[in-house]
Design an enzyme around this catalytic site. Structure first.
Site, mmCIF file in Angstrom:
data_model
loop_
_atom_site.group_PDB
_atom_site.id
_atom_site.type_symbol
_atom_site.label_atom_id
_atom_site.label_comp_id
_atom_site.label_asym_id
_atom_site.label_seq_id
_atom_site.Cartn_x
_atom_site.Cartn_y
_atom_site.Cartn_z
ATOM 1 N N HIS A 61 7.411 -4.032 28.399
ATOM 2 C CA HIS A 61 8.451 -4.110 27.512
ATOM 3 C C HIS A 61 9.126 -5.208 27.715
ATOM 4 O O HIS A 61 10.269 -5.426 28.336
ATOM 5 C CB HIS A 61 9.562 -2.827 27.630
ATOM 6 C CG HIS A 61 10.306 -2.688 26.319
ATOM 7 N ND1 HIS A 61 10.728 -1.484 25.881
ATOM 8 C CD2 HIS A 61 11.105 -3.473 25.364
ATOM 9 C CE1 HIS A 61 11.449 -1.667 24.840
ATOM 10 N NE2 HIS A 61 11.523 -3.025 24.507
ATOM 11 N N HIS A 63 10.406 -8.983 25.202
ATOM 12 C CA HIS A 63 10.335 -9.709 23.878
ATOM 13 C C HIS A 63 10.061 -11.191 24.270
ATOM 14 O O HIS A 63 10.990 -11.886 24.855
ATOM 15 C CB HIS A 63 11.831 -9.382 23.410
ATOM 16 C CG HIS A 63 12.128 -8.029 23.038
ATOM 17 N ND1 HIS A 63 11.928 -7.130 21.835
ATOM 18 C CD2 HIS A 63 12.770 -7.022 23.631
ATOM 19 C CE1 HIS A 63 11.979 -6.142 21.679
ATOM 20 N NE2 HIS A 63 12.659 -5.871 23.045
ATOM 21 N N LEU A 64 9.469 -11.688 23.777
ATOM 22 C CA LEU A 64 8.790 -13.035 23.950
ATOM 23 C C LEU A 64 9.500 -14.190 22.783
ATOM 24 O O LEU A 64 9.392 -15.069 23.147
ATOM 25 C CB LEU A 64 7.371 -13.228 24.210
ATOM 26 C CG LEU A 64 6.673 -12.688 25.396
ATOM 27 C CD1 LEU A 64 5.107 -12.996 25.408
ATOM 28 C CD2 LEU A 64 7.489 -13.159 26.634
ATOM 29 N N ASN A 95 8.936 -7.393 17.319
ATOM 30 C CA ASN A 95 10.039 -7.790 16.327
ATOM 31 C C ASN A 95 10.313 -9.284 16.544
ATOM 32 O O ASN A 95 11.322 -9.842 16.583
ATOM 33 C CB ASN A 95 11.439 -6.950 16.826
ATOM 34 C CG ASN A 95 11.870 -7.241 18.250
ATOM 35 O OD1 ASN A 95 11.097 -7.573 19.000
ATOM 36 N ND2 ASN A 95 13.128 -7.210 18.220
ATOM 37 N N ASP A 153 9.874 -1.133 17.660
ATOM 38 C CA ASP A 153 11.400 -1.471 18.591
ATOM 39 C C ASP A 153 12.338 -2.347 18.194
ATOM 40 O O ASP A 153 12.060 -3.257 17.212
ATOM 41 C CB ASP A 153 10.485 -2.018 20.010
ATOM 42 C CG ASP A 153 11.961 -2.050 20.971
ATOM 43 O OD1 ASP A 153 12.610 -0.980 20.953
ATOM 44 O OD2 ASP A 153 11.901 -2.930 21.476
ATOM 45 N N ASN A 282 21.189 -2.364 23.887
ATOM 46 C CA ASN A 282 20.785 -0.919 23.260
ATOM 47 C C ASN A 282 19.547 -0.534 23.903
ATOM 48 O O ASN A 282 18.630 -1.165 23.716
ATOM 49 C CB ASN A 282 21.014 -1.273 21.703
ATOM 50 C CG ASN A 282 20.629 -0.086 21.112
ATOM 51 O OD1 ASN A 282 21.048 1.052 21.532
ATOM 52 N ND2 ASN A 282 20.296 0.124 19.765
ATOM 53 N N ASP A 309 12.658 -4.458 29.535
ATOM 54 C CA ASP A 309 13.269 -4.712 28.028
ATOM 55 C C ASP A 309 13.838 -6.128 27.695
ATOM 56 O O ASP A 309 15.203 -6.411 27.483
ATOM 57 C CB ASP A 309 14.353 -3.935 27.590
ATOM 58 C CG ASP A 309 14.732 -3.814 25.966
ATOM 59 O OD1 ASP A 309 14.109 -4.558 25.330
ATOM 60 O OD2 ASP A 309 15.915 -3.021 25.883
HETATM 61 ZN ZN LIG Z 1 14.453 -0.782 21.969
#
Ligand SMILES: [Zn+2]
Length: 435
Positions: A61, A63-64, A95, A153, A282, A309
């Site tokens: 999990h 985010h790049l 996202n 996500d 979150n 995350d």
């Molecule tokens: Zn999330």
């Protein structure tokens, strides 16, 4: 080129090994594993006493931020942070801008990963077009381009019907649906966990039930469809209760917990500095009973994976009023020291369990290579130094963003080196390891 890693403790739970072994690497692959292997023309690397060889860690999990938010992170800077944090592979969330809802974006990310040539990158596609929650994305197209799972996500899948369809289609392609579990009406405009600290600081709260409702919905639909459902960044004890019950019933549900949710509570909102936006994520930091439940779940096997995350944000974006700051913190370079210090050295889990959480299970859930140090497998290896003294310094992180609440923390245990496909891509200069 052959390399013989000599005399390390090998922890490979998938093969039932925890003991001193050598690993012979030939090119990109593990050629042999065994006690006292012959040198056979290989370059010998002496593994210092106490160091541990593990199957490469996989962060499922991350985010790049590329494409679209390269000021926060890129595939290149994110995968540099990954190898520095001991991760040989990461799965990246859709996202981005544009959203990864089709083969063109997936291919773009994979091209960037190939250029960077650091950690392996497994893209995760969107459930819906633009993650808008209206039309299902072309899941066959995403799978064909290289996606390993789907999720919207950042937000929960908008409706139960859409989540049902996503589960049905994803199962046809052998992929799990990963869900950001949250009831939007109950979340409202909450920014932190509902409780004492929210009240005393005058911040709007969201209760654990907000997450657990999303978990319950997903569990019911996983039961209905027979598909694999994965709970992202679980934080609330009511969510864990729902996951445990579902597992007992034989429903195909798995879950991950982020390091900040097993190390911090909402007390960090006021202590040592109030309104530090690096405590805003979150799901939010919750109360002690939730944090303790996450550790119990990690220890008893109810929790399947540790995932960070990793959510980079630029300094200027976080330097605003608490209510207006974006959710999220970076996590790739702090996860392993936090896990060693707070879980292993605290006596809650053994090293082999940590390897299951960081390697074996993420590989199994995403159905990707890795998770073991078998002969013939790619030589993706994380070497850890369990007794290394580590001081986390935000300014020294390789990630393009420095938004961490762990700045200045001193921890016991860290990453010594990371090898991807036999190549040492990170060696910690604070160790005596020469690769
Ligand atoms: Zn999330």
């Amino acid at each position: 080129m052959k390399r013989l890693l000599k005399g390390g403790r090998l922890v490979d739970p998938a093969n039932g090994i925890d003991g001193v072994r050598d690993i012979l690497i030939d090119g990109e692959r593990i050629a042999r594993v065994g006690a006292d292997l012959p040198v056979d023309g290989a370059t010998v690397v002496e593994i210092p006493d106490g160091f541990v060889l593990c199957p490469g860690f996989i962060d499922m999990h991350v985010h790049l931020r590329e494409p679209g938010q390269e000021h926060k992170e890129t595939v290149a800077t994110g995968t540099a942070a990954a190898v520095a944090g001991g991760f040989t592979a990461v799965a990246c969330m859709p996202n981005t801008d544009p959203v990864n809802d089709g083969a063109n974006v997936t291919t773009y990310i994979l091209d960037k990963a190939r250029e960077a040539n650091l950690a392996r990158v497994y893209p995760i596609g969107a459930v819906s077009k633009g993650s808008k929650g209206e039309l299902l994305a072309d899941i066959a197209d995403l799978k064909k381009a290289g996606c390993v799972a789907i999720t919207d996500d950042g937000y929960p899948t908008k409706t139960a019907l859409l989540l049902r369809r996503a589960l049905e289609y994803a199962a046809m392609f052998g992929m799990p649906v990963i869900e950001h579990c949250e009831d939007p009406s109950l979340k409202g405009d909450g920014v932190v966990h509902e409780g004492y600290w929210a009240a005393s600081l005058g911040l709007r709260g969201m209760p654990g039930a907000c997450e657990a409702l999303g978990v319950e919905r997903g569990v019911l639909l996983a039961e209905l469809t027979g598909s694999a459902f994965h709970v992202a960044h679980m934080s609330a004890r009511a969510s864990l209760r729902a996951v445990r019950k579902a597992k007992e019933t034989g429903i195909r549900v798995t879950c991950e917990v982020a390091p900040h949710h097993f190390t911090l509570t909402d007390e960090a909102l006021g202590n040592p500095i109030a309104y530090d936006t690096n405590t805003k994520m979150n799901p939010p930091l919750r109360e002690a009973a939730d944090r303790d439940a996450m550790i119990d779940g990690i220890a008893d096997g109810s929790v399947d994976a540790i995932a960070t995350d990793h959510a980079p944000h630029h300094y200027d974006e976080k330097q605003v009023e608490y209510d207006r700051a974006p959710f999220g913190i970076v996590g790739l370079e702090t996860a392993v020291p936090l896990s060693l210090d707070r879980l292993v050295h605290a006596g809650r889990i053994r090293l082999s369990r940590m390897v299951e959480l960081l390697s074996v299970n993420p590989a199994r859930i995403l159905n990707v290579p890795g998770g073991s140090l078998s002969e013939g497998a790619p030589a993706d290896i994380t070497i850890i130094a369990p007794e290394l003294k580590v001081k986390i310094e935000a300014g020294k992180l390789r990630s393009r963003s420095k938004n961490t609440p762990f700045d200045g923390w001193e921890l016991r245990g860290g990453v010594a080196a990371t090898l991807v496909g036999g190549r040492p891509l990170y060696v910690n200069a604070d160790t005596r390891l020469a690769l």
